[in-house]
Design an enzyme around this catalytic site. Structure first.
Site, short mmCIF file in Angstrom:
data_model
loop_
_atom_site.label_atom_id
_atom_site.label_comp_id
_atom_site.label_asym_id
_atom_site.label_seq_id
_atom_site.Cartn_x
_atom_site.Cartn_y
_atom_site.Cartn_z
N SER A 1 0.86 -1.19 0.00
CA SER A 1 0.00 0.00 0.00
C SER A 1 0.89 1.24 0.00
CB SER A 1 -0.86 0.01 1.26
OG SER A 1 -1.47 1.26 1.46
N TYR B 1 -2.02 -0.32 10.38
CA TYR B 1 -2.12 -0.71 8.96
C TYR B 1 -0.81 -0.39 8.24
CZ TYR B 1 -3.79 -0.91 4.15
OH TYR B 1 -3.93 -1.22 2.82
#
Ligand code: NDP
Length: 245
Positions: A142, A155
């Site tokens: 990501s 995350y």
């Protein structure tokens, strides 16, 4: 074997979003897909759609946090098609989890899915890739691994781990294996905003609908890494909406 056609490709997180789009993209180009996710109804719908369009796909119920499930995914590919060319580790959970809320189940899920899940995939596929003397890992990280934004510390940490593990694997992989990292920016999938409080969820859904990439943009980046000629390792691709800082 170069290109996409004829390759046997296992892909986790295939029941929605980027995984679903990638499964369709690769199947349309002649790959034989072995798809994993936990929601069997959604996974079966993806398999049925690919099959109805003349593609090849099989679905296996997989929780990537479970080592045996990943082994089964790889075994199905080997038993049914005689080999595995690519493992795409895409399964992920984008929990919005501010530290003060102490949503420790979310923290555990992100560690289990992104770190343990990735390692389970490597553990399942690497011995087969070594025996075949070929294979490719494509790992989905990501932009959170590049720019940390609150409240996504956990995350970002787990997606940074995906990036670091991918580079470590690449360095040990030798000339027979290829290792690729694909890092999406904001993409318009149901996972964005899922589980957040209603106010945050509404903001995230608005953002993903206004500037998010279509999942097909990430599917084609994954396809690019897979279709590179033998001997060409597409090590890292970052794809962001132009409007994303
Ligand atoms: P979705 O929520 O649509 O897809 C997530 C997929 O992962 C689903 O198929 C889900 O299936 C699967 N999954 C989650 N946990 C597990 C598990 N334990 N075992 C097996 N499968 C699991 O979101 P996206 O398509 O957006 O996410 C795909 C990947 O892209 C993730 O790794 C995410 O972190 C990454 N990403 C997404 C971005 C975005 O803006 N959308 C940005 C950057 C990265 P099921 O629930 O059926 O198991």
């Amino acid at each position: 074997m170069s290109g996409i056609e004829g390759k046997v490709i296992a892909l986790t997180g295939a029941s929605s979003g980027i995984g679903e789009a990638t499964a369709a993209y690769l199947a349309e180009r002649g790959a034989r897909m072995v798809l994993g996710a936990r929601r069997e109804d959604r996974l079966n719908a993806v398999v049925d759609k690919i099959t109805a369009q003349g593609g090849s796909a099989v679905g296996i119920k997989v929780d990537v946090a479970n080592r045996e499930d990943l082994k089964r995914l790889v075994d199905v590919a080997a038993d049914r098609f005689g080999r595995l060319d690519v493992l795409v580790s895409n399964a992920g959970t984008m929990a919005v989890s501010p530290f003060d809320e102490l949503r420790q189940d979310d923290w555990d899920a992100m560690v289990a899915t992104h770190i343990t899940g990735l390692l389970n995939g490597i553990g399942a596929a690497l011995p087969l890739f070594r025996r075949q003397r070929s294979g490719q890992f494509v790992n989905v990280s990501s932009t959170a691994a590049y720019v940390v934004k609150a409240p996504q510390g956990v995350y970002a940490a787990t997606k940074t781990a995906v990036k670091v593990l991918t580079e470590g694997l690449r360095q040990e992989s030798g000339p027979d294996l290829r290792v690729s990292l694909v890092s999406p920016g904001l993409t318009n999938t149901e996972g964005v905003g899922k589980g957040a409080d209603p106010e945050t969820a509404a903001l995230m859904v608005k953002a993903r609908e206004e500037i998010g990439l279509p999942p097909s943009a990430i599917a084609s980046a994954i396809g690019y890494a897979i279709e590179a000629p033998d001997g060409v390792d597409v090590s890292e691709i970052v794809v962001r909406p132009t409007a994303q800082t």
